[in-house]
Structure formats: structure tokens, C-alpha cells
Design a protein around this motif. Structure first.
Motif, PDB file in Angstrom:
ATOM      1  N   MET A   1      23.551  35.217  37.017  1.00 46.68           N
ATOM      2  CA  MET A   1      24.319  35.272  35.760  1.00 46.68           C
ATOM      3  C   MET A   1      24.018  36.549  34.973  1.00 46.68           C
ATOM      4  SD  MET A   1      26.257  32.561  35.439  1.00 46.68           S
ATOM      5  CE  MET A   1      26.521  32.115  33.745  1.00 46.68           C
ATOM      6  N   ILE A   2      22.772  36.968  35.006  1.00 46.24           N
ATOM      7  CA  ILE A   2      22.389  38.175  34.266  1.00 46.24           C
ATOM      8  C   ILE A   2      22.951  39.420  34.948  1.00 46.24           C
ATOM      9  CG2 ILE A   2      20.469  39.622  33.522  1.00 46.24           C
ATOM     10  CD1 ILE A   2      20.720  37.092  31.918  1.00 46.24           C
ATOM     11  N   LYS A   3      22.929  39.417  36.269  1.00 48.33           N
ATOM     12  CA  LYS A   3      23.351  40.606  37.019  1.00 48.33           C
ATOM     13  C   LYS A   3      24.799  40.975  36.749  1.00 48.33           C
ATOM     14  CE  LYS A   3      23.290  42.594  41.670  1.00 48.33           C
ATOM     15  NZ  LYS A   3      22.992  42.358  43.108  1.00 48.33           N
ATOM     16  N   ILE A   4      25.665  39.968  36.564  1.00 49.21           N
ATOM     17  CA  ILE A   4      27.082  40.235  36.372  1.00 49.21           C
ATOM     18  C   ILE A   4      27.362  40.879  35.009  1.00 49.21           C
ATOM     19  CG2 ILE A   4      27.825  38.063  35.301  1.00 49.21           C
ATOM     20  CD1 ILE A   4      30.229  38.126  37.242  1.00 49.21           C
ATOM     21  N   LEU A   5      26.392  40.800  34.090  1.00 46.47           N
ATOM     22  CA  LEU A   5      26.549  41.446  32.782  1.00 46.47           C
ATOM     23  C   LEU A   5      26.487  42.969  32.892  1.00 46.47           C
ATOM     24  CD1 LEU A   5      24.262  39.246  30.483  1.00 46.47           C
ATOM     25  CD2 LEU A   5      26.746  39.223  30.607  1.00 46.47           C
ATOM     26  N   ARG A   6      25.880  43.463  33.979  1.00 44.17           N
ATOM     27  CA  ARG A   6      25.666  44.904  34.178  1.00 44.17           C
ATOM     28  C   ARG A   6      24.965  45.512  32.951  1.00 44.17           C
ATOM     29  NH1 ARG A   6      31.373  47.287  36.276  1.00 44.17           N
ATOM     30  NH2 ARG A   6      32.238  45.315  36.990  1.00 44.17           N
ATOM     31  N   ILE A   7      23.829  44.935  32.611  1.00 44.48           N
ATOM     32  CA  ILE A   7      23.091  45.373  31.429  1.00 44.48           C
ATOM     33  C   ILE A   7      22.720  46.846  31.499  1.00 44.48           C
ATOM     34  CG2 ILE A   7      20.907  45.067  30.169  1.00 44.48           C
ATOM     35  CD1 ILE A   7      21.148  42.091  30.663  1.00 44.48           C
ATOM     36  N   THR A  48      34.453  42.270  29.693  1.00 44.31           N
ATOM     37  CA  THR A  48      35.516  43.007  30.407  1.00 44.31           C
ATOM     38  C   THR A  48      35.066  43.383  31.816  1.00 44.31           C
ATOM     39  OG1 THR A  48      34.833  45.194  29.560  1.00 44.31           O
ATOM     40  CG2 THR A  48      36.400  43.928  28.231  1.00 44.31           C
ATOM     41  N   TYR A  49      33.764  43.632  31.999  1.00 45.13           N
ATOM     42  CA  TYR A  49      33.253  43.918  33.347  1.00 45.13           C
ATOM     43  C   TYR A  49      33.519  42.721  34.267  1.00 45.13           C
ATOM     44  CZ  TYR A  49      30.550  47.775  31.256  1.00 45.13           C
ATOM     45  OH  TYR A  49      30.158  48.916  30.600  1.00 45.13           O
ATOM     46  N   ILE A  50      33.284  41.533  33.720  1.00 47.27           N
ATOM     47  CA  ILE A  50      33.475  40.314  34.519  1.00 47.27           C
ATOM     48  C   ILE A  50      34.949  40.139  34.877  1.00 47.27           C
ATOM     49  CG2 ILE A  50      33.273  37.806  34.532  1.00 47.27           C
ATOM     50  CD1 ILE A  50      30.862  38.128  32.632  1.00 47.27           C
ATOM     51  N   LEU A  51      35.834  40.345  33.881  1.00 47.78           N
ATOM     52  CA  LEU A  51      37.273  40.227  34.136  1.00 47.78           C
ATOM     53  C   LEU A  51      37.719  41.251  35.186  1.00 47.78           C
ATOM     54  CD1 LEU A  51      38.688  39.698  30.528  1.00 47.78           C
ATOM     55  CD2 LEU A  51      38.504  37.999  32.359  1.00 47.78           C
ATOM     56  N   ASN A  52      37.146  42.442  35.109  1.00 49.95           N
ATOM     57  CA  ASN A  52      37.477  43.483  36.081  1.00 49.95           C
ATOM     58  C   ASN A  52      36.987  43.104  37.478  1.00 49.95           C
ATOM     59  OD1 ASN A  52      38.418  46.351  36.580  1.00 49.95           O
ATOM     60  ND2 ASN A  52      36.313  46.494  37.306  1.00 49.95           N
ATOM     61  N   ASP A  53      35.792  42.497  37.531  1.00 49.41           N
ATOM     62  CA  ASP A  53      35.255  42.056  38.823  1.00 49.41           C
ATOM     63  C   ASP A  53      36.123  40.956  39.434  1.00 49.41           C
ATOM     64  OD1 ASP A  53      33.219  43.842  38.589  1.00 49.41           O
ATOM     65  OD2 ASP A  53      31.644  42.376  38.204  1.00 49.41           O
ATOM     66  N   ILE A  54      36.668  40.094  38.557  1.00 50.55           N
ATOM     67  CA  ILE A  54      37.550  39.026  39.033  1.00 50.55           C
ATOM     68  C   ILE A  54      38.829  39.623  39.619  1.00 50.55           C
ATOM     69  CG2 ILE A  54      39.004  37.085  38.314  1.00 50.55           C
ATOM     70  CD1 ILE A  54      36.840  36.434  36.212  1.00 50.55           C
ATOM     71  N   LYS A  55      39.406  40.566  38.898  1.00 50.56           N
ATOM     72  CA  LYS A  55      40.655  41.183  39.352  1.00 50.56           C
ATOM     73  C   LYS A  55      40.461  41.986  40.637  1.00 50.56           C
ATOM     74  CE  LYS A  55      44.223  44.480  38.216  1.00 50.56           C
ATOM     75  NZ  LYS A  55      43.981  45.153  39.520  1.00 50.56           N
ATOM     76  N   ASP A  56      39.337  42.708  40.722  1.00 53.76           N
ATOM     77  CA  ASP A  56      39.087  43.593  41.859  1.00 53.76           C
ATOM     78  C   ASP A  56      38.230  42.945  42.944  1.00 53.76           C
ATOM     79  OD1 ASP A  56      40.542  45.526  40.554  1.00 53.76           O
ATOM     80  OD2 ASP A  56      38.810  46.628  39.813  1.00 53.76           O
ATOM     81  N   LEU A  57      38.201  41.631  42.957  1.00 51.47           N
ATOM     82  CA  LEU A  57      37.309  40.914  43.868  1.00 51.47           C
ATOM     83  C   LEU A  57      37.473  41.357  45.327  1.00 51.47           C
ATOM     84  CD1 LEU A  57      35.219  38.750  44.429  1.00 51.47           C
ATOM     85  CD2 LEU A  57      37.057  37.039  44.428  1.00 51.47           C
ATOM     86  N   GLU A  58      38.699  41.366  45.800  1.00 53.51           N
ATOM     87  CA  GLU A  58      38.933  41.711  47.206  1.00 53.51           C
ATOM     88  C   GLU A  58      38.612  43.181  47.480  1.00 53.51           C
ATOM     89  OE1 GLU A  58      39.507  39.463  49.495  1.00 53.51           O
ATOM     90  OE2 GLU A  58      39.409  37.991  47.864  1.00 53.51           O
ATOM     91  N   GLN A  59      38.898  44.034  46.504  1.00 53.07           N
ATOM     92  CA  GLN A  59      38.597  45.458  46.656  1.00 53.07           C
ATOM     93  C   GLN A  59      37.087  45.708  46.663  1.00 53.07           C
ATOM     94  OE1 GLN A  59      40.985  47.993  47.085  1.00 53.07           O
ATOM     95  NE2 GLN A  59      42.278  46.189  47.386  1.00 53.07           N
ATOM     96  N   ASP A  60      36.372  44.961  45.814  1.00 49.69           N
ATOM     97  CA  ASP A  60      34.919  45.134  45.732  1.00 49.69           C
ATOM     98  C   ASP A  60      34.228  44.711  47.027  1.00 49.69           C
ATOM     99  OD1 ASP A  60      35.200  46.087  43.189  1.00 49.69           O
ATOM    100  OD2 ASP A  60      34.452  44.292  42.181  1.00 49.69           O
ATOM    101  N   LYS A  61      34.835  43.775  47.728  1.00 49.61           N
ATOM    102  CA  LYS A  61      34.227  43.289  48.973  1.00 49.61           C
ATOM    103  C   LYS A  61      34.142  44.370  50.046  1.00 49.61           C
ATOM    104  CE  LYS A  61      35.442  38.382  48.487  1.00 49.61           C
ATOM    105  NZ  LYS A  61      36.252  37.260  49.024  1.00 49.61           N
ATOM    106  N   ILE A  62      35.026  45.387  49.949  1.00 52.06           N
ATOM    107  CA  ILE A  62      35.004  46.453  50.957  1.00 52.06           C
ATOM    108  C   ILE A  62      34.404  47.751  50.415  1.00 52.06           C
ATOM    109  CG2 ILE A  62      36.990  45.513  52.209  1.00 52.06           C
ATOM    110  CD1 ILE A  62      38.764  47.562  50.831  1.00 52.06           C
ATOM    111  N   HIS A  63      33.851  47.671  49.191  1.00 50.53           N
ATOM    112  CA  HIS A  63      33.205  48.842  48.599  1.00 50.53           C
ATOM    113  C   HIS A  63      31.733  48.866  49.026  1.00 50.53           C
ATOM    114  CE1 HIS A  63      31.529  51.538  45.536  1.00 50.53           C
ATOM    115  NE2 HIS A  63      32.755  51.976  45.331  1.00 50.53           N
ATOM    116  N   PRO A  64      31.206  50.026  49.404  1.00 50.59           N
ATOM    117  CA  PRO A  64      29.829  50.095  49.925  1.00 50.59           C
ATOM    118  C   PRO A  64      28.747  49.625  48.952  1.00 50.59           C
ATOM    119  CG  PRO A  64      30.704  52.291  49.470  1.00 50.59           C
ATOM    120  CD  PRO A  64      31.850  51.346  49.400  1.00 50.59           C
ATOM    121  N   GLU A  65      28.993  49.731  47.646  1.00 51.36           N
ATOM    122  CA  GLU A  65      28.000  49.309  46.652  1.00 51.36           C
ATOM    123  C   GLU A  65      28.437  48.058  45.896  1.00 51.36           C
ATOM    124  OE1 GLU A  65      27.153  52.616  44.114  1.00 51.36           O
ATOM    125  OE2 GLU A  65      26.501  53.906  45.754  1.00 51.36           O
ATOM    126  N   LYS A  66      29.708  48.006  45.528  1.00 52.77           N
ATOM    127  CA  LYS A  66      30.207  46.885  44.716  1.00 52.77           C
ATOM    128  C   LYS A  66      30.221  45.556  45.464  1.00 52.77           C
ATOM    129  CE  LYS A  66      33.110  49.879  41.825  1.00 52.77           C
ATOM    130  NZ  LYS A  66      34.489  50.169  41.365  1.00 52.77           N
TER     131      LYS A  66
END
Length: 282
Positions: A1-7, A48-66
Motif C-alpha cells: 500500500m505504501i509503495k503505490i504512493l510513490r513517496i 493521481t499516480y494510482i489512477l495513472n497506474d490503473i489506466k496504464d496497467l497493461e502498458q506498465d506490465k511490459i515496461h522494464p521498471e514499471k
């Protein structure tokens, strides 16, 4: 839960403090309001980071870091993420309403641009990086409004070009990163919209303009043969070295995450020293 905040990304929100620092309005730092504003805005940014992660979920799965982010890795489910994001948004706005309700307009503008950026703007040539510049600029306006500091024209122009340099660097880094698949929508858009040389030239132009404006700003109130003149020269050289290093690493695909780049590329010392010298100049 903390990690998704991108503190770690909250470091970008320290820009909120810049207007007070550069105006030498240090009394502000004895008032808890500025810290509460920093926290409330950071909570909004995290939502907004969380909303962006939700929208880009499939794209993030193929990103080397995300792909290691909580949603992309599967360690957090979508429903929990939605609830978490909405909760952060509500808490942020409640805190801001209590502390300084006048800031709510800027918060809403930031939220609107962020959501529009995630869905449309980051796929439109030029608006893809100018939107990021705008989001950084809103942080400055929030800081100025929270601390009641009037921004000078030179300061605004300098920051706009520096922030544009950072925004272009992010795009150039993505474009040149061979580990990011061409199936990525962002990478695909950048390939279709830009040649690497075009973004490179734009970054050089932004760097040059920031140097020119910073030089003009530095020498406005400087007397010849004074110690401040030497400080100004050193500051200009530092800014040049910083910009040069940033552009070089953008070409080498190392600046997609600006905060991580500053820390890992050992440029943190340059940033801190440049800030301290700038304080002396003004």
C-alpha cells in the motif's frame, strides 16, 4: 500500500517551497501551514499516480521498471487501488479546504491536467512534454499562493525553461530506451511524432534559454568586483554543467525518472550547491 504512493516522488513537490526560499521569506518555515500544504498536495499527487497506474496497467506490465509496481506486478488489486486513490483525494481536499481553501482551484486544475494528460495529452506532439512543464509550474503557483510571495518575470521564465528541459529529457529518455517495447503506447507515439535529434535540439534550446535568463537574473543587482559576482559566475557554470549532464543522460536513456536520476547520477550535490549559491546572489 505504501509503495503505490510513490513517496520518493514527493521530492518533486519540494518545488512548492522555492518561492518562499528565493524571496528570503524564511518566516514561512516557522508556520506549519506550508508543511501541511506540502503534505496535502503530495497526497493529491499520489492519488493521481494510482489512477495513472490503473489506466496504464497493461502498458506498465511490459515496461522494464514499471512492471514491478504494485498493480502491474499483481500485488494490489484494482478495487483496492480505486478506493485508495479516492480516499487520498478526499483527504487532500479536506485538509486544503481547512488550511487554505483558495488553493483548491489550483488543486483542481492540477487534477484536471493530470487526468487529461494520462488519457490524451501525452499522445499529442509537444503537448506531451509541455503538459509536464505545466504540472511542475502549478506546484510553483501553489507555493507562491501558500506563502503569499509575488513571482518575478525573470524567475518565472527561468523556471519554465528549466522545467521544460526536464520534461523533454523524460520523453527523450523514453524514446532512446531500447528496453522499452515498441508496443508501449507512449514509446510508439514518440517514435511516430519525433526524431531523437528533434527532442535533443529542443532540450539544448531550453538549456540555453535557462542559462541566458539565469545570467541576466544573476547580474541584475550585482556590482562589479564584488564577491557576489564570483558567486554568480560559479552558479552559471554549475547550471551549465548540470544541464549538460542532464541532456547527455537523456540521450543515453537515463532520465525518465528525474528524481532517481538526480540521486543516482550524483548530481544531488550540484543541485544543492546551485540552490545555496542562488540564495546568496539574490
Amino acid at each position: 500500500m505504501i509503495k503505490i504512493l510513490r513517496i520518493e516522488q514527493w521530492a518533486k513537490n519540494l518545488i512548492i517551497l522555492i518561492p518562499a526560499i528565493l524571496s528570503s521569506n524564511f518566516e514561512v518555515f516557522y508556520n506549519f501551514e506550508i508543511y501541511i500544504v506540502f503534505i496535502s498536495f503530495s497526497l493529491l499527487a499520489s492519488s493521481t499516480y494510482i489512477l495513472n497506474d490503473i489506466k496504464d496497467l497493461e502498458q506498465d506490465k511490459i515496461h522494464p521498471e514499471k512492471k514491478f509496481r504494485p498493480l502491474a506486478s499483481g500485488s494490489l488489486n484494482l478495487n483496492t487501488a480505486y478506493i485508495y486513490s479516492i480516499s487520498l483525494f478526499i483527504v487532500s481536499f479536506l485538509i486544503t479546504y481547512i488550511v487554505n481553501y483558495k488553493l483548491l482551484t489550483l488543486y483542481l486544475i492540477y487534477l484536471g491536467i493530470t487526468l487529461t494528460y494520462s488519457s490524451k495529452l501525452k499522445y499529442i506532439k509537444y503537448l506531451d512534454f509541455l503538459s509536464i512543464t505545466t504540472l511542475f509550474s502549478i506546484r510553483i503557483l501553489i507555493g507562491a499562493n501558500a506563502t503569499r510571495v509575488e513571482l518575478t518575470t525573470s524567475f518565472i521564465l527561468f523556471l519554465l525553461f528549466v522545467l521544460t528541459l526536464i520534461s523533454i529529457g523524460k520523453k527523450l529518455s523514453i524514446l532512446n530506451n531500447k528496453q522499452i517495447s515498441h508496443n508501449s503506447q507512449v514509446k510508439s507515439h514518440l517514435i511516430k511524432s519525433y526524431r531523437p535529434k528533434e527532442l535533443h535540439n529542443l532540450s539544448i534550446f531550453s538549456s540555453l534559454m535557462s542559462l541566458i535568463i539565469f545570467t541576466f537574473w544573476s547580474y541584475q543587482n550585482i556590482e562589479l568586483y564584488s564577491s557576489r559576482l564570483l558567486v554568480s559566475i560559479v552558479s552559471i557554470i554549475l547550471l551549465y554543467l548540470f544541464n549538460k549532464s542532464f541532456i547527455k543522460d537523456s540521450v543515453n536513456a537515463k532520465t525518465e525518472n528525474f528524481v532517481n536520476w538526480v540521486i543516482t547520477s550524483k548530481n544531488l550535490f550540484k543541485v544543492v550547491l546551485l540552490c545555496l549559491l542562488t540564495l546568496i546572489i539574490i
